[in-house]
Design an enzyme around this catalytic site. Structure first.
Site, PDB file in Angstrom:
ATOM      1  CG  ASP A 405      -1.903   0.875   1.429  1.00 63.06           C
ATOM      2  OD1 ASP A 405      -2.262   1.575   0.204  1.00 63.06           O
ATOM      3  OD2 ASP A 405      -2.456   1.292   2.624  1.00 63.06           O
ATOM      4  CD  GLU A 408      -0.522   5.290  -3.943  1.00 65.27           C
ATOM      5  OE1 GLU A 408       0.225   5.438  -2.855  1.00 65.27           O
ATOM      6  OE2 GLU A 408      -0.898   4.255  -3.919  1.00 65.27           O
ATOM      7  CG  ASP A 483      -8.063   4.762   0.344  1.00 69.33           C
ATOM      8  OD1 ASP A 483      -8.047   3.368   0.521  1.00 69.33           O
ATOM      9  OD2 ASP A 483      -7.367   5.371   0.894  1.00 69.33           O
TER      10      ASP A 483
HETATM   11  O1  MIG Z   1      -3.618   6.193   4.661  1.00 65.30           O
HETATM   12  O2  MIG Z   1      -3.453   0.780   5.677  1.00 65.30           O
HETATM   13  O3  MIG Z   1      -5.937   2.191   0.496  1.00 65.30           O
HETATM   14  O4  MIG Z   1      -7.012   0.131   1.813  1.00 65.30           O
HETATM   15  O5  MIG Z   1      -6.943   0.068   4.477  1.00 65.30           O
HETATM   16  C1  MIG Z   1      -4.381   5.076   4.604  1.00 65.30           C
HETATM   17  C2  MIG Z   1      -4.503   1.651   5.899  1.00 65.30           C
HETATM   18  C3  MIG Z   1      -3.589   3.880   4.469  1.00 65.30           C
HETATM   19  C4  MIG Z   1      -4.926   2.870   2.405  1.00 65.30           C
HETATM   20  C5  MIG Z   1      -5.360   1.933   1.725  1.00 65.30           C
HETATM   21  C6  MIG Z   1      -6.305   1.078   2.481  1.00 65.30           C
HETATM   22  C7  MIG Z   1      -5.737   0.702   3.910  1.00 65.30           C
HETATM   23  C8  MIG Z   1      -5.178   1.852   4.596  1.00 65.30           C
HETATM   24  N1  MIG Z   1      -4.334   2.726   3.863  1.00 65.30           N
END
Ligand code: MIG
Length: 799
Positions: A405, A408, A483
């Site tokens: 995650d 980016e 999200d």
């Molecule tokens: O700033 O890890 O898209 O699926 O649950 C949020 C917490 C960070 C974004 C992800 C989401 C995940 C969440 N993450």
């Protein structure tokens, strides 16, 4: 500073007339008077690569997207040199290069234009960044439509849109958000029943304009790098897409459990909560294969650590979950907490693995752990280190999948939500700034993760899911759409985005079912799950801030309907797995948007609600509250309503009933759909029999059924089974022929055939031309079922 309009800018420069050209067996180099060079490589009959240099000097030829193993090596170059043009002809199309201004046109062999340069290549020098803004514009034809571009949350048909590609963490994004998590600079154009693709392999921020700035012009440009693009000719979209997927690569088969139902939440902790959730699934007989651990399982969000208070003995827990049929998937983010008592941070520091700013200091940014440094995943040595870090998590603790995650990369509380432009990257030995590496950062993290998980999970297959990605990243990982929000609009978006990803070479994709932010009503949840079970990746996920999203949370009715659909997914696993195999072997997308399915039918060009799951199952989600049905388009040909076997003829819109427990689903006539019994998780049961649902057709239709051991790599040694079924229907007869290849032998010996839509009563059965009494086949004339040996080669059933 950055000109977003390629047309009006005064600083645009253009190639001048040709001085000369030279070629070897597949590449032609054009030299112009003002120093511009164009290099055209014929990669295949239907694919040319174009590279432009503005001063005669090309960059090192390096691409993260292009699969090293992609088929190439062309040796039949046909070139003609006329007074005004240079002409390249392949078996599939012609390419004409104008000598006076280097403009390029692509034509069908019969002369019909496919795609022609408008201004063609032009550029603008950037003193500030060095290099150029490189630009290309093409004439768009009447009625031309556009598809592709990854995860964009906008109309499926991109005509009239302008989009840019810069991987961005977009919490609760909306319809038409321009930049999202992924950069897939590939699109397909379609006009006059001719389809072509453009893959602009440039990792800088790229821009695409589909007749937005000017009605009849399509353009694409980048904030740096080379004008380096591939033109792929169809004329069928299927040819374009499979060629693109060949070029940028296909994934391995995932373990079959990865195609089961997954439950996720931010976050399930402590261990007792995780167990409560998994036990509830079993207690309620609700199939589920995977449970996810979001960031709270870690110790202060330090990657590769555990919060020992919440999870005192992760190895035991993971084992217990596994015994109950659950695979554990854990999240890993890129940010490494600045903490001199944290061994991974220290290792990274000692080995100089973290990204640095232009002037030398480390790139520092805030994410979940607080202030962090960030590994430079574009450095092969760093990737190697990162893969090795999975030794304990995967190899010892037994976690089976990894979720990447924030790659980016996302940074909190800073303008732009990411690294500043000046951050330095290795880019596999081609040092550059973040402007160039940004869009591949997530992909390279996922690659390192894939290699690590694969290494420590071997001989089992790895499962990776990433949020950010770039073209070619499908070789390593699955993905989700980030999200989203629990709204009807986002259900619509999920449908469009997953179809679009499938049209962009990234089929292994799903959305957060039910919505990540905010909370769905039971009705929205139900409708979303009904769609989600037809997505290649099927996971419920939500943010804990907004309440619960387990299937039992919304009451009995929603639970029962949800179970029915998840059970259907488990029954369809062999069908989905076969479809996945086609993706892996040939690059065929798992979902086929209607335009892909039947591009000749212009009715499909602006359609996006309906899609084909695999080859034979037409699905159309309900995207509104309080409805008992909807109008939908049935593609040409004959179909059966899945719920009542009623035949319908397509090529038209029709009303379809869909009370809350029903999503419109149709089966293509002639299809043979393999089905497993319902299981609570993949391989729960030893398979004793498989069903084949056979849908009568007057005429012929082929179906396939791929199987292997559901995990591991034996399939690569030929231990798989690929059955091709040929169905031939006549007015009072149906013939099934089977051809089998591969060495895998399934644990069951029989198929249960179930016939749908037969216009006659079966009276006699012949196997390889010998009559067999119907009783021996346990023929049930009310159900129209019979049991046959799985290795039959020909069956005739006569009325
Ligand atoms: O700033 O890890 O898209 O699926 O649950 C949020 C917490 C960070 C974004 C992800 C989401 C995940 C969440 N993450």
């Amino acid at each position: 500073m950055i000109t977003n309009t390629e047309l009006e800018h005064k600083g645009n420069l253009y190639p001048s007339g040709l001085i000369s050209f030279e070629h070897d067996q597949d590449t032609i180099n054009f030299i112009t008077k003002n120093g511009v060079r164009l290099q055209i490589t014929v990669l295949r009959d239907n694919m040319l690569r174009f590279r432009y240099s503005t001063n005669g000097i090309f960059e090192n030829d390096f691409s993260y997207a292009v699969d090293e193993e992609h088929p190439h090596g062309f040796n039949q170059l046909k070139i003609e040199d006329t007074e005004t043009h240079v002409l390249i002809t392949t078996e599939k199309f012609k390419c004409k290069i104008a000598k006076d201004d280097l403009r390029v046109g692509m034509y069908e062999l019969d002369g019909r234009p496919i795609l022609e340069d408008e201004l063609g290549f032009h550029w603008e020098e950037s003193f500030e960044f060095g290099g150029n803004f490189v630009k290309m514009s093409k004439t768009s034809r009447e009625q031309e439509n556009f598809f592709g571009l990854g995860d964009k949350p906008t109309n499926f048909n991109l005509k009239g849109k302008r989009m840019s590609l810069w991987n961005t963490d977009q919490y609760a994004y909306g319809k038409d958000t321009v930049e999202l998590y992924k950069a897939v600079p590939f699109y397909m154009g379609l006009h006059s029943n001719l389809s072509y693709g453009i893959f602009f392999d440039n990792t800088f921020k790229t821009h695409f304009d589909f007749c937005h700035e000017r009605r009849n012009v399509t353009s694409f440009w980048a904030d740096g790098g080379e004008m380096n693009y591939y033109f792929i000719y169809g004329p069928q979209m299927a040819d374009v897409l499979t060629t693109y997927t060949d070029l940028t690569g296909k994934p391995e088969l995932p373990p079959m459990w990865a195609l089961g139902f997954h439950q996720c939440k931010w976050s399930y902790y402590p261990e007792s909560k995780v167990k409560e959730i998994t036990s509830k699934f079993r207690e309620l007989d609700f199939p589920c294969d995977a449970i996810y651990l979001d960031i709270d399982y870690m110790d202060g969000f330090r990657c590769f650590t555990w919060n020992k208070e919440y999870f005192p003995d992760p190895k035991r827990m993971v084992k217990e979950l596994e015994n109950d049929g659950f695979k554990t998937v854990a999240i890993i983010d890129p940010g490494i907490k600045i903490d001199l008592n944290y061994s991974i941070f220290k290792e990274g520091l000692e080995n100089d693995y973290f990204c640095r700013r232009a002037d030398g200091p480390y790139m520092r940014g805030k994410v979940w752990p607080g202030e962090c440094y960030f590994p430079d995943f574009t450095n092969p040595e760093v990737r190697e280190w990162w893969s090795g870090l999975y030794r304990e998590l995967i190899g010892e603790i037994g976690v089976k999948g990894v979720w990447n995650d924030m790659n980016e990369p996302a940074v909190m509380e800073v303008p732009g939500k990411t690294f500043p432009f000046d951050v330095r990257h290795d880019y596999d030995g081609h040092p550059c700034s973040h402007r160039k590496a940004h869009n591949v950062y997530g992909m390279q993290m996922a690659k390192a993760t894939y290699e690590g998980v694969k290494r420590f999970n071997f001989p089992k297959r790895p499962f990776i899911i990433t949020r950010a990605n770039y073209s070619g990243g499908q070789r390593y990982t699955s993905t989700w759409t980030g999200d989203n929000i629990a709204s009807w609009e986002h259900l619509w978006l999920a449908n469009v985005q997953i179809q679009r990803l499938c049209m962009s070479g990234m089929s292994f994709a799903g959305s957060d079912i039910g919505g990540f932010a905010e909370q769905p009503s039971g009705e929205l949840y139900t409708r979303w799950l009904q769609l989600g079970v037809f997505h290649p990746f099927c996971r419920v996920h939500s943010s804990g801030d907004h309440g619960e999203q387990e299937p039992w949370f919304f009451g009995e009715e929603v639970l029962d309907i949800s179970r029915k659909y998840v059970e259907l997914r488990y029954q369809l696993l062999p069908y989905l797995y076969t479809t996945f195999y086609k993706y892996v072997a040939e690059g065929v997308p798992i979902l086929k948007p209607l335009v892909y399915h039947d591009q000749e039918d212009v009715q499909t060009h602006y359609r996006a609600d309906e899609f084909i799951f695999g080859n034979h199952i037409l699905v159309c989600p309900i995207q509104e509250p309080n409805v008992q049905g909807r109008r939908m388009y049935i593609p040409r040909g004959k179909w059966y309503n899945f719920w009542n076997d009623k035949p319908v003829s397509g090529g038209r819109e029709m009303w379809v009933d869909a009370p809350l427990d029903t999503i419109p689903v149709f089966i293509k006539e002639g299809a043979i759909i393999p089905k497993y019994p319902v299981q609570q998780y993949v391989d729960e049961k030893k398979l004793e029999q498989i069903s084949l649902d056979i849908y009568y057709k007057l005429g012929k239709e082929n179906s396939e059924f791929y199987e292997d051991s559901h995990d591991g790599y034996e399939y690569r040694q030929g231990i798989f089974s690929l059955r091709t079924f040929k169905l031939t229907g006549k007015t009072d007869e149906i013939i099934l022929q089977q051809h089998k290849s591969g060495k895998y032998s399934a644990p069951y010996t029989t198929f249960k055939l179930k016939f749908h839509g037969l216009p006659f009563q079966i009276k006699k059965a012949f196997f390889e031309n010998e009559e067999v009494p119907l009783k021996e086949l346990q023929f049930d004339k009310d159900e129209n079922t019979m049991i046959v040996n799985k290795d039959f080669s020909e069956i005739h059933l006569v009325g």
